[in-house]
Design a protein around this motif. Structure first.
Motif, PDB file in Angstrom:
ATOM      1  N   THR A  35       0.809  -1.214   0.000  1.00 41.56           N
ATOM      2  CA  THR A  35       0.000   0.000   0.000  1.00 41.56           C
ATOM      3  C   THR A  35       0.845   1.268   0.000  1.00 41.56           C
ATOM      4  OG1 THR A  35      -0.161  -0.128   2.398  1.00 41.56           O
ATOM      5  CG2 THR A  35      -1.988  -1.056   1.139  1.00 41.56           C
ATOM      6  N   MET A  36       0.278   2.289  -0.613  1.00 42.13           N
ATOM      7  CA  MET A  36       0.815   3.642  -0.590  1.00 42.13           C
ATOM      8  C   MET A  36      -0.373   4.567  -0.364  1.00 42.13           C
ATOM      9  SD  MET A  36       2.211   5.755  -3.899  1.00 42.13           S
ATOM     10  CE  MET A  36       1.471   7.387  -4.106  1.00 42.13           C
ATOM     11  N   VAL A  37      -0.266   5.504   0.578  1.00 43.09           N
ATOM     12  CA  VAL A  37      -1.328   6.478   0.803  1.00 43.09           C
ATOM     13  C   VAL A  37      -0.995   7.746   0.030  1.00 43.09           C
ATOM     14  CG1 VAL A  37      -2.582   7.848   2.508  1.00 43.09           C
ATOM     15  CG2 VAL A  37      -1.878   5.503   3.052  1.00 43.09           C
ATOM     16  N   GLY A  38      -1.889   8.142  -0.864  1.00 42.49           N
ATOM     17  CA  GLY A  38      -1.655   9.297  -1.711  1.00 42.49           C
ATOM     18  C   GLY A  38      -1.684  10.606  -0.948  1.00 42.49           C
ATOM     19  N   ASP A  39      -0.918  11.580  -1.418  1.00 41.75           N
ATOM     20  CA  ASP A  39      -0.829  12.910  -0.804  1.00 41.75           C
ATOM     21  C   ASP A  39      -1.941  13.803  -1.354  1.00 41.75           C
ATOM     22  OD1 ASP A  39      -0.202  15.399   0.166  1.00 41.75           O
ATOM     23  OD2 ASP A  39       1.723  15.565  -0.884  1.00 41.75           O
ATOM     24  N   THR A  40      -2.895  14.155  -0.484  1.00 46.24           N
ATOM     25  CA  THR A  40      -3.950  15.102  -0.859  1.00 46.24           C
ATOM     26  C   THR A  40      -3.835  16.398  -0.063  1.00 46.24           C
ATOM     27  OG1 THR A  40      -5.412  14.067   0.768  1.00 46.24           O
ATOM     28  CG2 THR A  40      -5.589  13.296  -1.511  1.00 46.24           C
ATOM     29  N   LEU A  41      -2.712  16.596   0.605  1.00 44.95           N
ATOM     30  CA  LEU A  41      -2.558  17.731   1.519  1.00 44.95           C
ATOM     31  C   LEU A  41      -1.728  18.864   0.926  1.00 44.95           C
ATOM     32  CD1 LEU A  41      -1.796  15.711   4.796  1.00 44.95           C
ATOM     33  CD2 LEU A  41      -4.018  16.422   3.882  1.00 44.95           C
ATOM     34  N   SER A  42      -1.213  18.693  -0.280  1.00 45.80           N
ATOM     35  CA  SER A  42      -0.250  19.656  -0.817  1.00 45.80           C
ATOM     36  C   SER A  42      -0.780  20.491  -1.982  1.00 45.80           C
ATOM     37  CB  SER A  42       1.017  18.913  -1.274  1.00 45.80           C
ATOM     38  OG  SER A  42       1.572  18.160  -0.220  1.00 45.80           O
ATOM     39  N   ASP A  43      -2.015  20.268  -2.399  1.00 48.18           N
ATOM     40  CA  ASP A  43      -2.538  20.923  -3.595  1.00 48.18           C
ATOM     41  C   ASP A  43      -3.949  21.464  -3.359  1.00 48.18           C
ATOM     42  OD1 ASP A  43      -0.347  20.190  -5.623  1.00 48.18           O
ATOM     43  OD2 ASP A  43      -0.877  18.253  -4.768  1.00 48.18           O
ATOM     44  N   ALA A  44      -4.350  22.399  -4.188  1.00 44.09           N
ATOM     45  CA  ALA A  44      -5.629  23.084  -3.998  1.00 44.09           C
ATOM     46  C   ALA A  44      -6.640  22.771  -5.087  1.00 44.09           C
ATOM     47  CB  ALA A  44      -5.406  24.593  -3.916  1.00 44.09           C
ATOM     48  N   ALA A  48      -4.717  18.684  -9.514  1.00 38.21           N
ATOM     49  CA  ALA A  48      -3.331  18.733  -9.033  1.00 38.21           C
ATOM     50  C   ALA A  48      -3.042  17.591  -8.071  1.00 38.21           C
ATOM     51  CB  ALA A  48      -3.060  20.076  -8.367  1.00 38.21           C
ATOM     52  N   MET A  49      -4.006  17.247  -7.218  1.00 38.96           N
ATOM     53  CA  MET A  49      -3.826  16.089  -6.333  1.00 38.96           C
ATOM     54  C   MET A  49      -3.615  14.832  -7.159  1.00 38.96           C
ATOM     55  SD  MET A  49      -6.845  16.736  -3.535  1.00 38.96           S
ATOM     56  CE  MET A  49      -7.138  18.365  -2.845  1.00 38.96           C
ATOM     57  N   ALA A  50      -4.439  14.654  -8.192  1.00 39.42           N
ATOM     58  CA  ALA A  50      -4.333  13.469  -9.041  1.00 39.42           C
ATOM     59  C   ALA A  50      -2.966  13.405  -9.715  1.00 39.42           C
ATOM     60  CB  ALA A  50      -5.446  13.474 -10.086  1.00 39.42           C
ATOM     61  N   GLN A  51      -2.496  14.528 -10.223  1.00 43.49           N
ATOM     62  CA  GLN A  51      -1.210  14.547 -10.918  1.00 43.49           C
ATOM     63  C   GLN A  51      -0.069  14.223  -9.961  1.00 43.49           C
ATOM     64  OE1 GLN A  51      -1.206  14.741 -14.212  1.00 43.49           O
ATOM     65  NE2 GLN A  51       0.952  14.166 -14.063  1.00 43.49           N
ATOM     66  N   ARG A  52      -0.116  14.746  -8.734  1.00 44.67           N
ATOM     67  CA  ARG A  52       0.932  14.467  -7.754  1.00 44.67           C
ATOM     68  C   ARG A  52       0.967  12.972  -7.410  1.00 44.67           C
ATOM     69  NH1 ARG A  52       3.758  17.500  -4.165  1.00 44.67           N
ATOM     70  NH2 ARG A  52       2.520  19.338  -4.708  1.00 44.67           N
ATOM     71  N   ILE A  53      -0.212  12.390  -7.195  1.00 51.92           N
ATOM     72  CA  ILE A  53      -0.268  10.970  -6.847  1.00 51.92           C
ATOM     73  C   ILE A  53       0.226  10.117  -8.003  1.00 51.92           C
ATOM     74  CG2 ILE A  53      -1.846   9.077  -6.291  1.00 51.92           C
ATOM     75  CD1 ILE A  53      -3.478  11.185  -4.686  1.00 51.92           C
ATOM     76  N   LEU A  54      -0.150  10.461  -9.216  1.00 50.04           N
ATOM     77  CA  LEU A  54       0.328   9.714 -10.381  1.00 50.04           C
ATOM     78  C   LEU A  54       1.853   9.770 -10.488  1.00 50.04           C
ATOM     79  CD1 LEU A  54      -2.299  10.563 -13.143  1.00 50.04           C
ATOM     80  CD2 LEU A  54      -1.593   8.267 -12.436  1.00 50.04           C
ATOM     81  N   ALA A  55       2.428  10.903 -10.158  1.00 52.43           N
ATOM     82  CA  ALA A  55       3.887  11.033 -10.241  1.00 52.43           C
ATOM     83  C   ALA A  55       4.592  10.146  -9.228  1.00 52.43           C
ATOM     84  CB  ALA A  55       4.281  12.497 -10.027  1.00 52.43           C
ATOM     85  N   ASP A  56       3.937   9.891  -8.103  1.00 52.64           N
ATOM     86  CA  ASP A  56       4.557   9.097  -7.033  1.00 52.64           C
ATOM     87  C   ASP A  56       4.181   7.616  -7.075  1.00 52.64           C
ATOM     88  OD1 ASP A  56       5.709  11.402  -6.042  1.00 52.64           O
ATOM     89  OD2 ASP A  56       4.128  11.755  -4.556  1.00 52.64           O
ATOM     90  N   ALA A  57       3.139   7.273  -7.821  1.00 49.40           N
ATOM     91  CA  ALA A  57       2.581   5.914  -7.781  1.00 49.40           C
ATOM     92  C   ALA A  57       3.408   4.929  -8.604  1.00 49.40           C
ATOM     93  CB  ALA A  57       1.147   5.939  -8.298  1.00 49.40           C
ATOM     94  N   PRO A  58       3.255   3.626  -8.343  1.00 44.93           N
ATOM     95  CA  PRO A  58       3.873   2.603  -9.209  1.00 44.93           C
ATOM     96  C   PRO A  58       3.355   2.715 -10.637  1.00 44.93           C
ATOM     97  CG  PRO A  58       3.016   1.651  -7.171  1.00 44.93           C
ATOM     98  CD  PRO A  58       2.494   3.045  -7.230  1.00 44.93           C
ATOM     99  N   TYR A  71     -13.105  11.387  -5.606  1.00 49.26           N
ATOM    100  CA  TYR A  71     -13.031  12.333  -6.723  1.00 49.26           C
ATOM    101  C   TYR A  71     -11.642  12.316  -7.337  1.00 49.26           C
ATOM    102  CZ  TYR A  71     -16.863  14.204  -3.832  1.00 49.26           C
ATOM    103  OH  TYR A  71     -17.978  14.361  -3.045  1.00 49.26           O
ATOM    104  N   VAL A  72     -10.626  12.238  -6.471  1.00 49.91           N
ATOM    105  CA  VAL A  72      -9.249  12.185  -6.960  1.00 49.91           C
ATOM    106  C   VAL A  72      -9.003  10.882  -7.713  1.00 49.91           C
ATOM    107  CG1 VAL A  72      -6.817  12.287  -6.310  1.00 49.91           C
ATOM    108  CG2 VAL A  72      -8.494  13.651  -5.040  1.00 49.91           C
ATOM    109  N   ALA A  73      -9.516   9.781  -7.179  1.00 49.97           N
ATOM    110  CA  ALA A  73      -9.343   8.489  -7.848  1.00 49.97           C
ATOM    111  C   ALA A  73      -9.988   8.485  -9.225  1.00 49.97           C
ATOM    112  CB  ALA A  73      -9.932   7.375  -6.980  1.00 49.97           C
ATOM    113  N   MET A  74     -11.167   9.072  -9.328  1.00 51.64           N
ATOM    114  CA  MET A  74     -11.828   9.138 -10.634  1.00 51.64           C
ATOM    115  C   MET A  74     -11.049  10.015 -11.607  1.00 51.64           C
ATOM    116  SD  MET A  74     -15.895   9.110  -9.600  1.00 51.64           S
ATOM    117  CE  MET A  74     -15.855   9.702  -7.892  1.00 51.64           C
ATOM    118  N   GLU A  75     -10.447  11.083 -11.110  1.00 51.35           N
ATOM    119  CA  GLU A  75      -9.610  11.934 -11.956  1.00 51.35           C
ATOM    120  C   GLU A  75      -8.361  11.185 -12.421  1.00 51.35           C
ATOM    121  OE1 GLU A  75      -8.353  15.277 -14.072  1.00 51.35           O
ATOM    122  OE2 GLU A  75     -10.296  14.903 -13.127  1.00 51.35           O
TER     123      GLU A  75
END
Length: 233
Positions: A35-44, A48-58, A71-75
């Motif tokens: 598991t990895m918990v996505g970062d939703t605390l750094s963007d407005a 942007a949350m979706a893009q940050r998580i994609l950059a860090d994800a496998p 909503y982020v997962a759907m994005e």
């Protein structure tokens, strides 16, 4: 699917939530998921949350989002469908806010700024958790949200108001899908999840008893069981 394989799994928290939301899932699914918990605390914004998580994800991963995290997962699924191997949506909706819902969100922000964030949190607990689980998880929910902080709460509420309608893309989803909701969820009642399950081809629908909105914390074993079955599908 090889049920003995530990799959990459990205978990996305909701409004005013951090990794503590998913603690029981990180621990309980350790035998079947990395598991990895996505970062939703750094963007407005949701985008942007979706893009940050994609950059860090496998490179490829199972994806589960709770409430705003849905909503982020759907994005993410819309932006990089080839990377998402399966999708779970917990206590969320694919629709956008109505004008009235947007007004309620903005009023909540104003109240938090004027009366104090903790007062708003405690006043909303009866809508966040089931009465029978309030004594078990209520203080954990408040502590988590206070740790996230008022400024992030404001950014996230604004991001939610500006989110996209995801229902059109979900209709063409072609991966194993789970739609899960607390049977007594007052923030995103089961009718929203039922709509999602009807839209997504072949989606499994699960209603968790004795749970309000905070299902991963309120009924962790039931949620973990549903996620295990989804990961094995």
């Amino acid at each position: 699917m090889n049920t003995g394989e530990r799959q990459p799994l990205v978990l996305i928290p909701g409004l005013s939530c951090d990794a503590r939301l998913w603690q029981a899932q990180v621990e309980g699914l350790d035998g079947v998921a990395r598991t990895m918990v996505g970062d939703t605390l750094s963007d407005a914004s949701i985008a942007a949350m979706a893009q940050r998580i994609l950059a860090d994800a496998p490179e490829r991963f199972a994806l589960a989002g709770f409430s705003m995290g849905g909503y982020v997962a759907m994005e993410i699924s819309r932006r990089a469908p080839e990377r998402v191997t399966r999708l779970a949506l917990l206590d969320t909706t694919g629709d956008i806010d109505t004008p009235e819902m947007a007004r309620v969100r903005r009023a909540a922000v104003t109240t938090a700024q004027s009366r104090g964030y903790e007062a708003v949190l405690r006043g909303s607990l009866n809508r966040l958790v089931h009465p029978e689980t309030a004594n078990e998880v209520g203080e954990e929910v408040v502590a988590m949200a206070l740790g996230v902080g008022l400024e992030t709460y404001i950014d996230q509420q604004n991001a939610i108001v500006g989110r996209a309608d995801s229902r059109g893309e979900l209709a063409s989803l072609d991966v194993p899908a789970l739609v899960l909701v607390g049977a007594q969820d007052r923030l995103t009642p089961p009718r929203y999840s039922q709509e999602l399950a009807e839209i997504i081809p072949g989606a499994r629908y699960a209603e968790i008893q004795r749970a309000g909105h905070m299902t991963p914390m309120e009924q962790p074993e039931a949620v973990n069981q549903a996620l295990r079955e989804w990961l094995a599908a």
